[in-house]
Design a protein around this motif. Structure first.
Motif, PDB file in Angstrom:
ATOM      1  N   HIS A  81       0.908  -1.222   0.028  1.00 57.81           N
ATOM      2  CA  HIS A  81       0.043  -0.011   0.093  1.00 57.81           C
ATOM      3  C   HIS A  81       0.896   1.164   0.020  1.00 57.81           C
ATOM      4  CE1 HIS A  81      -3.323   2.736   0.785  1.00 57.81           C
ATOM      5  NE2 HIS A  81      -2.617   3.001   2.011  1.00 57.81           N
ATOM      6  N   THR A  82       1.685   1.349   0.873  1.00 60.37           N
ATOM      7  CA  THR A  82       2.756   2.420   0.705  1.00 60.37           C
ATOM      8  C   THR A  82       3.807   2.656  -0.404  1.00 60.37           C
ATOM      9  OG1 THR A  82       4.238   1.288   2.382  1.00 60.37           O
ATOM     10  CG2 THR A  82       2.595   2.739   3.377  1.00 60.37           C
ATOM     11  N   GLY A  83       3.999   1.500  -1.161  1.00 58.79           N
ATOM     12  CA  GLY A  83       4.953   1.285  -2.147  1.00 58.79           C
ATOM     13  C   GLY A  83       6.331   1.432  -1.759  1.00 58.79           C
ATOM     14  N   LEU A  84       6.457   0.560  -0.659  1.00 58.73           N
ATOM     15  CA  LEU A  84       8.108   0.391  -0.013  1.00 58.73           C
ATOM     16  C   LEU A  84       8.609  -0.715  -0.642  1.00 58.73           C
ATOM     17  CD1 LEU A  84       7.484   1.332   3.590  1.00 58.73           C
ATOM     18  CD2 LEU A  84       8.193   2.852   1.863  1.00 58.73           C
ATOM     19  N   TYR A  85       8.172  -1.408  -1.678  1.00 57.84           N
ATOM     20  CA  TYR A  85       8.899  -2.617  -2.246  1.00 57.84           C
ATOM     21  C   TYR A  85       9.818  -2.042  -3.263  1.00 57.84           C
ATOM     22  CZ  TYR A  85       5.192  -1.528  -5.698  1.00 57.84           C
ATOM     23  OH  TYR A  85       4.223  -0.701  -6.567  1.00 57.84           O
ATOM     24  N   ASN A  86      10.922  -2.774  -3.502  1.00 58.01           N
ATOM     25  CA  ASN A  86      11.999  -2.315  -4.522  1.00 58.01           C
ATOM     26  C   ASN A  86      11.759  -2.625  -5.792  1.00 58.01           C
ATOM     27  OD1 ASN A  86      13.428  -1.580  -1.990  1.00 58.01           O
ATOM     28  ND2 ASN A  86      14.421  -3.595  -1.729  1.00 58.01           N
TER      29      ASN A  86
END
Length: 468
Positions: free
Chosen positions: A272-277
């Protein structure tokens, strides 16, 4: 009022009533069926005649005749004779005249009163009177048919003689009542024990077992009581076991749901927060979310199974099915699922069709539960086997692994609801999978067996009848 007091009162009242009934019925029966003269009546009649003659102050024939005729009219069955001391008959109500010798008189009164009720000879009683030193004799005669049929006399000279017959008489009256009292006391004691045991029946208390081997109604009631309290005890143990299982279920469920839910929330927040690489990490996160969601969905299905089993709502719809084809599909699914997990899979299913009358959905569910159990708890062996054997009237389904296995003391308990073999399996399901399998198998009139040798082979054998 207590039973013992009531029994005593009943016994005393019964004794009094028995004595009254004995006297009254004896008198009544004597008047109805025991007609005739008895010795007392004959003696009384004779004494009345003698008293009347004494009042005349003369014993001549002319004076005695009216008196004897008067009594003869009232007692026609009796014969009266007035005899002088020399044996001459002064008057005979039968109108006969005799000069009796001593031998003749002795023959008439010999063996009296023992022959009062004899049938061979008339009965004669002799009475004496005296006038100025001159003896006279009154002979009273009657036939044996005119006597009463039964009489009993007690001749008591002193009161000491009462002890000899009073004691047997009292014993004859009281022994039956004391025996009845003993019987009632025994019954009352047995009922008291049963009542005391019933008052102490409690689900949480120890069972009181009564020992009563008699075959009467109280003995049967006692055996029914023993059976009842043992059933109550077993049901109480089952309730305690279910309550323990439910508490363990809630504990395990909270643990089983908390871990995947935490992972789902964590990876969902990352997405949801887009913290994936990169895209690979995104797919990995979504895959973990999907796996954990499916695991939670499976737990919820097991909860639904529990509610169905509690409600006895397991419905079976039997129909002919190709069991070998169904098992080949199940084996293909698990081969795809285990691909790349270093599992050796052994499939032993006949190529031909194996027909059986079953509920296909329930049997498939039982087989999948067994295979899930083998994968989850036998993963150390890296082996999964599934087989089908057709015999005359049954089909045998086998699921095996080569993992840690099950200890012999746990073989019977492994199929109980909520049971887990050891603490190492906490967090891996709710402990109802094998109980559901057993429920399904038994609903098909089949049975399931477990054979286990740790790290060699753990085998579940399901036998189902081909035709229900």
């Amino acid at each position: 009022m207590k039973n013992r007091t009531r029994i005593w009162l009943i016994m005393l009242i019964s004794i009094v009533i028995s004595l009254i009934l004995f006297v009254w019925l004896s008198t009544l029966s004597s008047e109805l069926w025991n007609n005739g003269y008895d010795l007392n009546e004959l003696n009384a009649i004779s004494q009345e005649i003698l008293s009347a003659t004494e009042q005349q102050n003369t014993y001549d024939k002319n004076e005695v005749q009216p008196i004897m005729d008067h009594f003869h009219i009232h007692h026609p069955a009796l014969r009266f004779e007035w005899i002088s001391s020399d044996g001459t008959t002064l008057y005979d109500t039968y109108g006969e005249t005799h000069n009796y010798s001593f031998e003749q008189l002795a023959d008439r009164i010999i063996n009296m009163p023992n022959n009062l009720w004899g049938e061979d000879k008339p009965i004669t009683l002799a009475y004496s009177a005296n006038k100025n030193g001159q003896p006279y004799y009154l002979l009273l005669s009657l036939s044996s048919d005119a006597m009463k049929q039964g009489q009993m006399y007690f001749f008591v000279r002193t009161f000491k003689a009462l002890y000899f017959w009073a004691l047997p008489l009292l014993l004859s009256f009281f022994v039956p009542y004391f025996l009845a009292l003993w019987l009632f006391s025994s019954v009352n004691r047995r009922i008291g024990k049963l009542n005391q045991a019933l008052n102490q029946v409690n689900i949480r208390s120890d069972v009181i077992v009564l020992d009563d081997k008699s075959k009467d109604e109280i003995g049967q009631l006692t055996r029914h009581y023993n059976s009842m309290v043992q059933r109550i005890r077993r049901q109480a143990d089952e309730i305690d076991q279910f309550e323990t299982g439910r508490r363990l279920l809630l504990s395990n469920l909270s643990h089983d749901l908390r871990t995947p839910l935490t992972m789902i929330l964590g990876y969902a927040e990352t997405i949801h927060t887009g913290l994936y690489n990169d895209e690979n990490e995104l797919r990995t996160s979504s895959k973990i979310i999907l796996q954990r969601s499916r695991y939670m969905d499976k737990l919820l299905d097991q909860l639904l199974d529990i509610s169905r089993l509690d409600g006895d709502s397991l419905e079976i719809h039997l129909a002919p099915h190709n069991l070998s084809e169904m098992m080949r599909k199940i084996a293909a699914d698990y081969m795809l699922f285990l691909d790349g997990q270093s599992f050796a899979i052994e499939v032993d299913i006949p190529d031909g069709d194996v027909q059986a009358v079953i509920d296909a959905s329930l049997v498939e569910r039982a087989i999948r539960n067994l295979m899930d159990n083998a994968i989850r708890y036998g993963k150390e062996g890296h082996f999964l086997g599934i087989g089908l054997v057709e015999e005359d009237d049954v089909v045998c389904i086998t699921v095996k692994d080569k993992g840690r296995g099950v200890a012999p003391e746990d073989h019977k308990l492994i199929f109980e609801r909520f049971y887990r073999v050891d603490g190492g399996r906490k967090g891996e399901g709710l402990g109802i999978g094998l109980s559901i399998v057993k429920e399904i198998v038994e609903s098909h009139q089949g049975h399931i067996q477990l054979m286990s040798t740790p790290y060699v082979e753990t085998l579940f054998l399901v036998s189902l009848p081909k035709n229900q």
